[in-house]
Design a protein around this motif. Structure first.
Motif, mmCIF file in Angstrom:
data_model
loop_
_atom_site.group_PDB
_atom_site.id
_atom_site.type_symbol
_atom_site.label_atom_id
_atom_site.label_comp_id
_atom_site.label_asym_id
_atom_site.label_seq_id
_atom_site.Cartn_x
_atom_site.Cartn_y
_atom_site.Cartn_z
ATOM 1 N N THR A 1 -56.289 59.036 48.886
ATOM 2 C CA THR A 1 -56.151 58.092 47.764
ATOM 3 C C THR A 1 -56.921 56.804 48.043
ATOM 4 O O THR A 1 -57.643 56.288 47.170
ATOM 5 N N LEU A 2 -56.788 56.272 49.249
ATOM 6 C CA LEU A 2 -57.488 55.038 49.593
ATOM 7 C C LEU A 2 -59.005 55.236 49.572
ATOM 8 O O LEU A 2 -59.751 54.385 49.064
ATOM 9 N N GLY A 3 -59.459 56.375 50.108
ATOM 10 C CA GLY A 3 -60.896 56.642 50.113
ATOM 11 C C GLY A 3 -61.468 56.731 48.715
ATOM 12 O O GLY A 3 -62.544 56.172 48.423
ATOM 13 N N MET A 4 -60.767 57.399 47.808
ATOM 14 C CA MET A 4 -61.264 57.508 46.434
ATOM 15 C C MET A 4 -61.239 56.162 45.724
ATOM 16 O O MET A 4 -62.120 55.859 44.916
ATOM 17 N N LEU A 5 -60.233 55.336 46.011
ATOM 18 C CA LEU A 5 -60.201 54.007 45.417
ATOM 19 C C LEU A 5 -61.382 53.160 45.904
ATOM 20 O O LEU A 5 -61.999 52.411 45.121
ATOM 21 N N LEU A 6 -61.705 53.269 47.187
ATOM 22 C CA LEU A 6 -62.854 52.532 47.708
ATOM 23 C C LEU A 6 -64.161 53.026 47.082
ATOM 24 O O LEU A 6 -65.078 52.244 46.828
ATOM 25 N N THR A 7 -64.211 54.339 46.827
ATOM 26 C CA THR A 7 -65.389 54.878 46.138
ATOM 27 C C THR A 7 -65.506 54.283 44.739
ATOM 28 O O THR A 7 -66.605 53.926 44.275
ATOM 29 N N ALA A 8 -64.356 54.162 44.041
ATOM 30 C CA ALA A 8 -64.384 53.587 42.696
ATOM 31 C C ALA A 8 -64.815 52.127 42.722
ATOM 32 O O ALA A 8 -65.525 51.650 41.823
ATOM 33 N N VAL A 9 -64.417 51.380 43.778
ATOM 34 C CA VAL A 9 -64.744 49.965 43.862
ATOM 35 C C VAL A 9 -66.178 49.753 44.338
ATOM 36 O O VAL A 9 -66.940 48.951 43.768
ATOM 37 N N ARG B 1 -69.613 54.208 46.254
ATOM 38 C CA ARG B 1 -70.226 54.991 47.325
ATOM 39 C C ARG B 1 -69.339 56.191 47.609
ATOM 40 O O ARG B 1 -68.144 56.052 47.919
ATOM 41 N N ALA B 2 -69.898 57.390 47.530
ATOM 42 C CA ALA B 2 -69.124 58.625 47.676
ATOM 43 C C ALA B 2 -68.593 58.832 49.085
ATOM 44 O O ALA B 2 -67.604 59.541 49.284
ATOM 45 N N ILE B 3 -69.225 58.205 50.076
ATOM 46 C CA ILE B 3 -68.858 58.455 51.461
ATOM 47 C C ILE B 3 -67.400 58.117 51.735
ATOM 48 O O ILE B 3 -66.709 58.810 52.487
ATOM 49 N N TRP B 4 -66.893 57.035 51.104
ATOM 50 C CA TRP B 4 -65.500 56.654 51.345
ATOM 51 C C TRP B 4 -64.521 57.708 50.821
ATOM 52 O O TRP B 4 -63.557 58.067 51.494
ATOM 53 N N GLY B 5 -64.768 58.209 49.629
ATOM 54 C CA GLY B 5 -63.907 59.241 49.075
ATOM 55 C C GLY B 5 -63.956 60.521 49.884
ATOM 56 O O GLY B 5 -62.929 61.163 50.131
ATOM 57 N N LEU B 6 -65.167 60.914 50.311
ATOM 58 C CA LEU B 6 -65.299 62.146 51.099
ATOM 59 C C LEU B 6 -64.603 62.008 52.452
ATOM 60 O O LEU B 6 -63.928 62.944 52.915
ATOM 61 N N LEU B 7 -64.748 60.834 53.082
ATOM 62 C CA LEU B 7 -64.067 60.625 54.366
ATOM 63 C C LEU B 7 -62.546 60.639 54.192
ATOM 64 O O LEU B 7 -61.813 61.236 54.996
ATOM 65 N N GLY B 8 -62.071 59.970 53.169
ATOM 66 C CA GLY B 8 -60.631 59.923 52.948
ATOM 67 C C GLY B 8 -60.048 61.283 52.638
ATOM 68 O O GLY B 8 -59.023 61.693 53.213
ATOM 69 N N VAL B 9 -60.710 62.007 51.738
ATOM 70 C CA VAL B 9 -60.224 63.343 51.386
ATOM 71 C C VAL B 9 -60.305 64.261 52.598
ATOM 72 O O VAL B 9 -59.384 65.060 52.866
ATOM 73 N N GLY B 10 -61.369 64.152 53.354
ATOM 74 C CA GLY B 10 -61.497 64.983 54.553
ATOM 75 C C GLY B 10 -60.406 64.702 55.568
ATOM 76 O O GLY B 10 -59.858 65.621 56.192
ATOM 77 N N THR B 11 -60.084 63.410 55.735
ATOM 78 C CA THR B 11 -59.016 63.055 56.679
ATOM 79 C C THR B 11 -57.674 63.640 56.245
ATOM 80 O O THR B 11 -56.932 64.210 57.057
ATOM 81 N N SER B 12 -57.334 63.500 54.967
ATOM 82 C CA SER B 12 -56.068 64.062 54.470
ATOM 83 C C SER B 12 -56.059 65.574 54.607
ATOM 84 O O SER B 12 -55.021 66.174 54.950
ATOM 85 N N LEU B 13 -57.202 66.214 54.338
ATOM 86 C CA LEU B 13 -57.268 67.672 54.454
ATOM 87 C C LEU B 13 -57.030 68.119 55.892
ATOM 88 O O LEU B 13 -56.301 69.093 56.146
ATOM 89 N N VAL B 14 -57.637 67.391 56.851
ATOM 90 C CA VAL B 14 -57.422 67.726 58.261
ATOM 91 C C VAL B 14 -55.952 67.545 58.634
ATOM 92 O O VAL B 14 -55.351 68.392 59.317
ATOM 93 N N LEU B 15 -55.340 66.443 58.189
ATOM 94 C CA LEU B 15 -53.940 66.183 58.519
ATOM 95 C C LEU B 15 -53.014 67.251 57.925
ATOM 96 O O LEU B 15 -52.131 67.783 58.609
ATOM 97 N N LEU B 16 -53.190 67.560 56.647
ATOM 98 C CA LEU B 16 -52.316 68.539 55.993
ATOM 99 C C LEU B 16 -52.542 69.940 56.544
ATOM 100 O O LEU B 16 -51.582 70.703 56.742
ATOM 101 N N SER B 17 -53.792 70.288 56.801
ATOM 102 C CA SER B 17 -54.072 71.605 57.382
ATOM 103 C C SER B 17 -53.503 71.705 58.793
ATOM 104 O O SER B 17 -52.972 72.740 59.196
#
Length: 699
Positions: A145-153, A156-172
């Protein structure tokens, strides 16, 4: 929460990155805060199918909508971000599915306490974060959520991709780690292996006498009161429970405890050496254990009174009904509910041994101590059951108005559980006590200031009433609650908690608790009893000697309160009957609507009691009679009633209870012997089939 979702939507549609950022961040913070401080609200939302996954999904979708409106990110990056977000939810739901499987695999057919389970190879439970989605989803999705918000602000897509990737690693990672509890190294034993272990333990331990108990939350006291008696009369005692949650509610004891929820597994007791079971309460599941013919059953009840529940027709299903004295025997005969008088056995009340006998007059060095211990409203909600509703506040006011009196208020733990008005009346009584204590403390402070000042400086002398009322308050400040007393109570409490408390890490399940609660160390029961006795002494020493007390919970126990009291005020309940073991003065409140004569005739327990009506005008005269034994006209009647209700003092109750246990166990042994002979073809067996005349059929 609704406002924040609305703001998110507005921020995504305008579009406005600050509004979207703030609303989403506050929404996540609110979710986590409610989970920590208001779990009831979260539970209510879950019942409305608006659970943590749905709320977080809605938040993330609104953020994705905002990104689509705010940024010029290319399609590939947007697809990767959304695909990763969907993968996060897939990992979350996979973790939920694994949690269900792990919980099921760790739900054993038999739960134990005080039994060595090393042979089962039990493992600790998974961390709470892995098993509870309400804790896991909002927390682990924060990076996405934080990464996608930073992307919106920042666009830059990198923040959303990093944030989503981090959550995916944690949940997996959570899902993968949780799956290890389904592997052989951590997997809980299956039903067949657990039952084989249970049967092997029964064969090696060879229990002889046990307690059978089934009940809901708050009823464990009914079984706890019999634990010490069971330990005293049985060589190899056992506690048999039916509800999993009850395992931890049974008090500290060395007696092995088993919980067998399913009837099919309960039948394993038929092949055990268990000879008899004591039943402290009637319960729907009692009929299930009565199917076992090899076990004899004695109904001991958890207390005797003149209530209809003390002569329940269900009692006739037991082999014997054990009562305290002749009064209960007559109660069953008068009730005519089908209980054969030959099956009624008088055993006394072994638990009453700690109650000290009456000294003949109150201790002149301390205030007159009155214990008000009303019963609860009962399942029938009859106004005559509890005095709290109609008389409680009047009784409390009358007692609190007398400066000689120290009130100990100990309501029944189930007060207000059926009738909300009873709970409200209980709360008002507690408020009266708190208000009176505050007034006494204020008077004590004023009196202390007056003593320290010169006599001539007093504007007006205190009235006689003020002087009398201030004396106990000053006594309280002069050492009755010294720092040494409070320190001793703290030390004794810590010691007792160390011996009795069952402290487990957050997230421990019944398997982990079962693993931690193995066979107790030798001598623990004696150490607990000594620590409890020391705690009682420290508790009463640490209380201000004139302060009124509201006593709830299991400590101090009711019998310890009996020993402190000079007078009991109660309802028609087992409390009044038990208090007679001390032969101290007692009063019973009549809120039944009956006249005093009819009330006494209907309730033998109140024969030696002062009867109090709802307005409580009898209180002043009652207190005068307690303070001056020469005015006590019921002393001889209490002694006679004690024997009638509780049985003779010689032989002691525990001796009679032990004899009854041996006799009923012998009947179980005799039946097993007859069945063995019959199975072998022996036809010369005397069959104990009773005729109405009492003759036996041989054959």
């Amino acid at each position: 929460m609704g406002c924040l979702f609305t703001l998110q939507f507005v921020g995504a549609q305008l579009p406005s990155a600050p509004i979207l950022f703030i609303a989403t961040g506050l929404g996540v913070a609110l979710d986590l805060t409610l989970r920590r401080w208001q779990p009831g609200i979260i539970g209510a939302l879950g019942r409305l199918h608006f659970d943590e996954a749905v709320r977080q999904l809605l938040r993330d979708l609104l953020v994705v909508l905002g990104i689509a409106h705010l940024s010029g990110i290319d399609t590939v990056a947007r697809l990767l971000m959304v695909g990763g977000l969907l993968a996060c939810y897939a990992a979350h739901f996979a973790c939920r599915a694994l949690a269900v499987l792990v919980r099921r695999s760790r739900t054993l057919p038999v739960v134990t306490r005080n039994i060595d389970t090393a042979d089962l190879g039990l493992s600790p439970a998974p961390p709470r974060l892995l098993l509870r989605p309400a804790h896991r989803m909002p927390l682990l999705q924060v990076p996405a959520t934080l990464g996608m918000l930073l992307t919106a602000v920042a666009d830059r897509a990198i923040w959303g991709l990093l944030g989503v990737g981090t959550s995916l690693v944690l949940l997996s990672g959570c899902a993968a780690h949780l799956a290890t509890w389904l592997l052989p190294g951590k997997r809980a034993p299956g039903e067949e292996r657990t039952l084989a272990f249970f049967q092997g333990w029964l064969d090696s331990y060879r229990p002889d006498v046990g307690i059978y108990f089934s009940g809901g939350s708050g009823t464990a006291y009914q079984a706890n009161m019999w634990l010490s008696t069971l330990s005293a009369v049985a060589e190899r005692p056992l506690v048999v429970l039916r509800e999993r949650g009850m395992v931890q509610q049974i008090a500290a004891t060395d007696v092995p405890i088993i919980c067998v929820p399913r009837v099919a597994h309960l039948m394993l007791l038929e092949r055990s050496t268990l000879k008899m079971l004591l039943h402290p309460a009637n319960a729907p599941k009692t009929s299930q254990v009565l199917r076992i013919p090899t076990i004899k059953h004695a109904f001991t009840n958890h207390g005797e009174s003149d209530k209809l529940s003390s002569c329940n027709p269900y009692a006739k299903v037991y082999d014997q009904v054990w009562v305290a004295g002749p009064a209960a025997r007559k109660r069953y005969a008068v009730a005519d509910v089908g209980v054969d008088d030959r099956d009624v056995v008088e055993v006394g009340r072994p638990q009453l041994a700690p109650i000290r006998p009456w000294a003949g007059r109150p201790d002149p060095d301390r205030p007159l101590t009155v214990l008000y211990a009303p019963t609860w409203e009962g399942w029938t909600n009859d106004p005559g059951n509890t005095s709290v509703l109609l008389a409680g506040e009047n009784i409390a006011r009358a007692l609190l108005a007398d400066p000689r009196v120290r009130l100990l208020y100990k309501p029944h733990p189930m007060t207000g559980s059926v009738n909300r008005r009873a709970g409200e009346a209980d709360a008002r009584i507690r408020a009266l006590i708190a208000e009176t204590n505050a007034e006494r403390a204020a008077r004590s402070d004023r009196a202390g200031r007056g003593v320290r000042s010169e006599r001539g400086s007093l504007a007006t002398p205190p009235t006689a009433t003020d002087t009398v009322a201030a004396e106990p308050a000053r006594g309280r400040g002069e050492g009755a609650t010294s720092a040494e007393d409070r320190a001793e109570l703290a030390r004794r409490t810590e010691e007792l908690n160390r011996l009795t408390a069952r402290v487990f890490r957050p997230g421990a399940d019944e398997v982990e608790r079962m693993m931690r609660q193995s066979a107790p160390e030798p001598g623990r029961a004696e150490a607990v009893e000594a620590a409890m006795e020391a705690w009682r002494a420290a508790f009463w020493a640490a209380q201000p000697r004139d302060a009124h007390l509201v006593l709830t919970g299991s400590r101090p126990d009711i019998y310890s309160c009996f020993n402190q009291a000079d007078l009991l005020i109660s309802d028609v309940s087992s409390v009044a009957a038990d208090f007679l073991a001390s032969t101290k003065p007692y009063a019973v409140v009549n809120t039944s609507g009956l006249s005093e004569a009819d009330f006494r005739a209907a309730n033998p327990t109140v024969r030696a009691a002062t009867i109090i009506t709802p307005e409580a005008p009898e209180i002043p005269a009652l207190l005068a009679a307690v303070a001056d034994p020469d005015q006590d006209t019921l002393a001889d009647e209490r002694v006679a009633l004690q024997t009638y209700l509780l049985g003779p003092a010689d032989p002691p109750s525990l001796t009679r209870f032990a004899e009854a246990t041996r006799a009923l166990s012998a009947e179980a042994d005799a039946r097993r012997s007859r069945q063995t002979r019959l199975a072998s073809g022996d036809s010369d067996v005397e069959l104990p089939i009773p005729r109405p005349s009492g003759h036996r059929i041989t054959g």
